[in-house]
Write an enzyme that holds these catalytic residues in place. Structure first.
Site, PDB file in Angstrom:
ATOM      1  N   CYS A   1     -56.533 -29.844  44.944  1.00 15.18           N
ATOM      2  CA  CYS A   1     -57.390 -29.314  44.106  1.00 15.18           C
ATOM      3  C   CYS A   1     -58.842 -29.856  44.745  1.00 15.18           C
ATOM      4  O   CYS A   1     -58.899 -30.231  45.994  1.00 15.18           O
ATOM      5  CB  CYS A   1     -57.184 -29.724  42.940  1.00 15.18           C
ATOM      6  SG  CYS A   1     -57.213 -31.375  42.371  1.00 15.18           S
TER       7      CYS A   1
ATOM      8  N   ARG B   1     -58.228 -40.370  30.744  1.00 16.89           N
ATOM      9  CA  ARG B   1     -57.875 -39.098  30.499  1.00 16.89           C
ATOM     10  C   ARG B   1     -57.441 -39.183  29.065  1.00 16.89           C
ATOM     11  O   ARG B   1     -57.747 -38.169  28.365  1.00 16.89           O
ATOM     12  CB  ARG B   1     -56.959 -38.637  31.432  1.00 16.89           C
ATOM     13  CG  ARG B   1     -57.139 -38.499  32.789  1.00 16.89           C
ATOM     14  CD  ARG B   1     -58.383 -37.322  33.109  1.00 16.89           C
ATOM     15  NE  ARG B   1     -58.702 -36.987  34.275  1.00 16.89           N
ATOM     16  CZ  ARG B   1     -59.684 -37.390  34.953  1.00 16.89           C
ATOM     17  NH1 ARG B   1     -60.642 -38.289  34.369  1.00 16.89           N
ATOM     18  NH2 ARG B   1     -60.025 -37.440  36.291  1.00 16.89           N
TER      19      ARG B   1
ATOM     20  N   GLY C   1     -58.176 -34.409  43.923  1.00 23.23           N
ATOM     21  CA  GLY C   1     -56.551 -34.719  44.470  1.00 23.23           C
ATOM     22  C   GLY C   1     -56.155 -35.572  43.552  1.00 23.23           C
ATOM     23  O   GLY C   1     -55.284 -36.241  44.183  1.00 23.23           O
ATOM     24  N   TRP C   2     -56.572 -35.867  42.384  1.00 22.95           N
ATOM     25  CA  TRP C   2     -55.905 -36.840  41.457  1.00 22.95           C
ATOM     26  C   TRP C   2     -55.649 -36.176  39.989  1.00 22.95           C
ATOM     27  O   TRP C   2     -55.311 -37.143  39.250  1.00 22.95           O
ATOM     28  CB  TRP C   2     -56.627 -38.138  41.601  1.00 22.95           C
ATOM     29  CG  TRP C   2     -57.914 -38.095  40.719  1.00 22.95           C
ATOM     30  CD1 TRP C   2     -58.754 -37.180  39.829  1.00 22.95           C
ATOM     31  CD2 TRP C   2     -59.231 -38.687  41.637  1.00 22.95           C
ATOM     32  NE1 TRP C   2     -59.947 -37.626  39.805  1.00 22.95           N
ATOM     33  CE2 TRP C   2     -60.399 -38.337  40.821  1.00 22.95           C
ATOM     34  CE3 TRP C   2     -59.653 -39.683  42.321  1.00 22.95           C
ATOM     35  CZ2 TRP C   2     -61.607 -38.841  41.089  1.00 22.95           C
ATOM     36  CZ3 TRP C   2     -60.427 -40.477  42.869  1.00 22.95           C
ATOM     37  CH2 TRP C   2     -61.643 -40.036  42.164  1.00 22.95           C
ATOM     38  N   ASP C   3     -55.455 -35.286  39.881  1.00 21.97           N
ATOM     39  CA  ASP C   3     -55.223 -34.460  38.490  1.00 21.97           C
ATOM     40  C   ASP C   3     -54.355 -33.314  38.690  1.00 21.97           C
ATOM     41  O   ASP C   3     -53.052 -33.502  38.293  1.00 21.97           O
ATOM     42  CB  ASP C   3     -56.488 -34.139  37.800  1.00 21.97           C
ATOM     43  CG  ASP C   3     -57.129 -35.403  37.211  1.00 21.97           C
ATOM     44  OD1 ASP C   3     -56.566 -36.340  36.832  1.00 21.97           O
ATOM     45  OD2 ASP C   3     -58.327 -35.243  37.294  1.00 21.97           O
ATOM     46  N   ARG C   4     -54.961 -32.386  39.477  1.00 21.00           N
ATOM     47  CA  ARG C   4     -53.933 -31.178  39.432  1.00 21.00           C
ATOM     48  C   ARG C   4     -52.995 -31.328  40.491  1.00 21.00           C
ATOM     49  O   ARG C   4     -51.891 -30.643  40.530  1.00 21.00           O
ATOM     50  CB  ARG C   4     -54.826 -29.948  39.642  1.00 21.00           C
ATOM     51  CG  ARG C   4     -55.636 -29.554  38.419  1.00 21.00           C
ATOM     52  CD  ARG C   4     -56.553 -28.588  38.650  1.00 21.00           C
ATOM     53  NE  ARG C   4     -57.865 -29.125  39.190  1.00 21.00           N
ATOM     54  CZ  ARG C   4     -58.910 -28.423  39.505  1.00 21.00           C
ATOM     55  NH1 ARG C   4     -59.113 -27.034  39.223  1.00 21.00           N
ATOM     56  NH2 ARG C   4     -60.053 -29.208  39.801  1.00 21.00           N
TER      57      ARG C   4
END
Length: 670
Positions: free
Chosen positions: A461, A513, A464-467
């Site tokens: 994404c 989050r 590069g650290w959620d989706r």
């Protein structure tokens, strides 16, 4: 270490909830991160032979990657990686072969000429040597005669006075000889020591090349990606590497993150906290010398390839970084498919383009890859998932926002795949989160199940650290449920590996989050109940791929036969038109069979034909029975495997909900 208890999982979730991002790098790491890294390595090692890349070596490759990157297959060495060839076609290869043949012929001719010239020079040299030897002998003889005459005259004049001097001269001569011998001896010893040292260094350097084979390429290519999150393998399945990364970075980000950047202090990126002295290490450490030499080799070959294409090349600039990034993806990981989950084509901050996807590259350097634009909503949408009592049904993203510049664009060759034909991708903006993730995961599974060579996968994404961990961990869990990877791990062990390695060690900000209500991590494991169908079983995809490729081959062969003159009309010698189909060749044989009539007036061939037809029917019935029995067995096996898949995923989901509610949600609610 072999058995992971519930206490270790509780510690993992507590550690995950208390720290927004773990301290992953530096000269001294905390005990918790070292323990987590070792346990993940141990769990991987139960099924695979590991190769590790030290992220803290020389300079931190990426500050949001694990301290040691785990690979489950052998990686090419620096020498193999330097053999990079961009955009090679069959025509270019043919030209290279022709040039090499011409060079060989030319070398043979030159060698013959050189031999003749060498022979002539040797003869001339011998004559010169003989003449010089004669002259030297003549000179030496004259010098000896002169010395004898002078010696006789000196002896007569000074016999009495020079006696003590002669003794002293003899002593001095002996002393000088002894000193010369003493000086020569230690020189020979030093030469031996140097040779011994060089022989001892060779095996050490060979071992250290295997420890860090990719470090030289990663040092260059990391600047090509946003936040230096270069493409790295997270799973190796079906003889292909599945990778994760971030999107491409633009020149403005390099201004903030470069080594000599004056704007580095103003950026939000964390500076390097290591206290090591780099200059001394670079001069002494042989591992770093290897990396520097490998870096030079890579840059030389890239210059050659770029000069052939008549493009500009400047060291330390974007073109260099892009080309090494392509080499890493193409030659090392052998990637073909790129899954881009960005909602934007280019990300802007303060009216400046910070990052861009591969499809937004102005020079089309990534045109050789199959780029699939699959826009997926960001973290903010999962706040509505929390407000809807942790239910994803009915939660739809607002695609009318002007930020959403990207559209869904899947490779048209993949859309011909039978399992994807049924899906109407034009209505993707009307799907809720569950249907959207289901259909996107089906596309990813078709890419993974592609049996052809060099069909690796890269998912990313923006940062590069959620989706990206969402789809990476879903793919890993689906493959594990089918029994294709991590076969020896129990659900509890596997959950520790997924949470610890895919999410925590790759710097997912869970604390931040959950405080804001963006629970994408919770949604990942909540979604497992929607993957338990046969539609997500990888064996079904593999069977469809085999059928799909067979049909392609048959269609190609048909087109060749139709175009090859098989059914065309050709003129004979007399000018009459005749078919070239091969029919009518055996007319005489058929006429003879008709003439064979018995005395009773019946044809003998009719009885033979009836017997053959009976035998054919019997064979067809036997084949049908065999097929039915095989299908019945496969159905039973599929039912068993499906039941195992469902049980595994249910256990994994139940364990997650137990520990997540107890150790994460309870803290934030209180």
């Amino acid at each position: 270490m072999s058995i992971i208890t519930e206490k270790l999982l509780e510690e993992l979730f507590l550690l995950y909830s208390q720290n927004s991002v773990l301290k992953l790098h530096g000269d001294t790491l905390p005990i918790e991160t070292e323990k987590l890294q070792r346990t993940c390595e141990h769990l991987f090692a139960l099924d695979y032979n590991l190769t590790l890349i030290d992220n803290n070596f020389q300079d931190i490759l990426c500050q949001t990657y694990p301290p040691k990157l785990i690979l489950t297959h052998t990686v090419p060495t620096i020498k193999e990686i330097t053999k990079i060839h961009f955009g090679e076609t069959e025509e270019n290869l043919d030209d290279k072969e022709r040039k090499s043949k011409k060079k060989k012929k030319g070398n043979q001719k030159t060698k013959k000429k050189e031999k003749k010239t060498e022979e002539k020079e040797k003869e001339k040299g011998k004559e010169k040597v003989m003449n010089s030897m004669k002259k030297k002998k003549y000179k030496k003889e004259k010098e000896k005669e002169k010395k004898k005459e002078k010696g006789k005259e000196t002896k007569k004049k000074s016999k009495k006075k020079d006696v003590p001097k002669q003794k002293n001269e003899k002593n001095t001569k002996h002393q000088k000889k002894e000193k010369e011998i003493e000086i020569v001896k230690p020189k020979k010893k030093t030469k031996k020591k140097k040779k011994d040292k060089e022989q001892k260094k060779d095996p050490q350097t060979e071992q250290k090349e295997l420890k860090h084979p990719l470090s030289s390429t990663l040092l260059i290519s990391r600047d090509a990606r946003c936040r230096k999150r270069f493409p790295i393998e997270f799973c190796y399945a079906l003889n292909k590497s599945l990778c994760r990364s971030s999107t491409l970075s633009k020149g403005i980000e390099l201004m903030f993150t470069g080594k000599k950047s004056p704007l580095k202090t103003l950026s939000g990126f964390v500076p390097h906290t290591s206290t090591r002295k780099k200059k001394k290490i670079r001069n002494k450490d042989p591992e770093i010398q290897l990396i520097q030499n490998g870096k030079k080799e890579i840059l030389r070959e890239i210059k050659k390839n770029v000069e052939n294409k008549k493009e500009k090349f400047n060291e330390g600039t974007i073109p260099e970084v892009r080309l090494v990034d392509i080499a890493l993806m193409k030659k090392v990981w052998k990637i073909k498919y790129i899954v881009d989950l960005m909602v934007e084509i280019k990300k802007e901050k303060y009216k400046l383009i910070v990052s861009s996807s591969e499809k937004g590259d102005s020079y089309n350097r990534y045109s050789t890859f199959s780029i699939n634009s699959m826009p997926y909503p960001g973290v903010e949408l999962f706040g509505e998932f929390q407000k809807n009592d942790y239910n994803g049904k009915g939660v739809i993203y607002d695609w009318d926002d002007p930020i959403n510049t990207a559209t869904l664009q899947i490779d048209p060759k993949l859309l011909k795949f039978p399992l994807l034909k049924k899906i109407n991708f034009q209505n993707y903006q009307k799907w809720d989160i569950i249907k959207l993730t289901q259909n996107y995961l089906k596309v990813i599974l078709t890419m993974i199940s592609d049996p052809r060579k060099n069909t690796g996968l890269d998912i990313h994404c923006l940062s590069g650290w959620d989706r990206t961990p969402l789809f990476c961990s879903l793919a890993r869990m689906s493959l594990w449920a089918d029994g294709l990877i991590h076969q020896s791990l129990s659900p509890l062990q596997f959950l520790y590996l997924v949470v610890g390695y895919d999410w925590l060690l790759f710097a997912h900000k869970l604390n931040d989050r959950v405080k804001n209500g963006y629970e994408i991590f919770h949604f990942c494991f909540y979604f497992l109940q929607f993957i338990q169908n046969d539609e997500f079983k990888l064996l079904n995809y593999q069977k469809k791929w085999d059928e799909f490729l067979l049909k392609k081959k048959k269609n190609k062969n048909k087109n060749k036969n139709n175009g090859g003159g098989g059914g065309e009309w050709n003129k004979g010698k007399s000018g009459d038109k005749k078919k070239s189909n091969g029919k009518g060749k055996n007319k005489n044989k058929n006429d003879l069979k008709k003439k064979k009539i018995t005395k009773n007036g019946k044809n003998e061939t009719r009885g033979k034909k009836s017997e053959k037809s009976k035998n054919k029917k019997e064979k067809i019935q036997k084949n049908k029975e065999k097929k039915e029995s095989m299908e019945h067995d496969t159905r039973d096996e599929n039912i068993e495997s499906n039941s195992q898949r469902v049980e595994k995923l249910k256990e994994l989901q139940n364990i997650f909900t137990k520990f997540y509610k107890k150790n994460v949600l309870s803290q934030f609610l209180n």
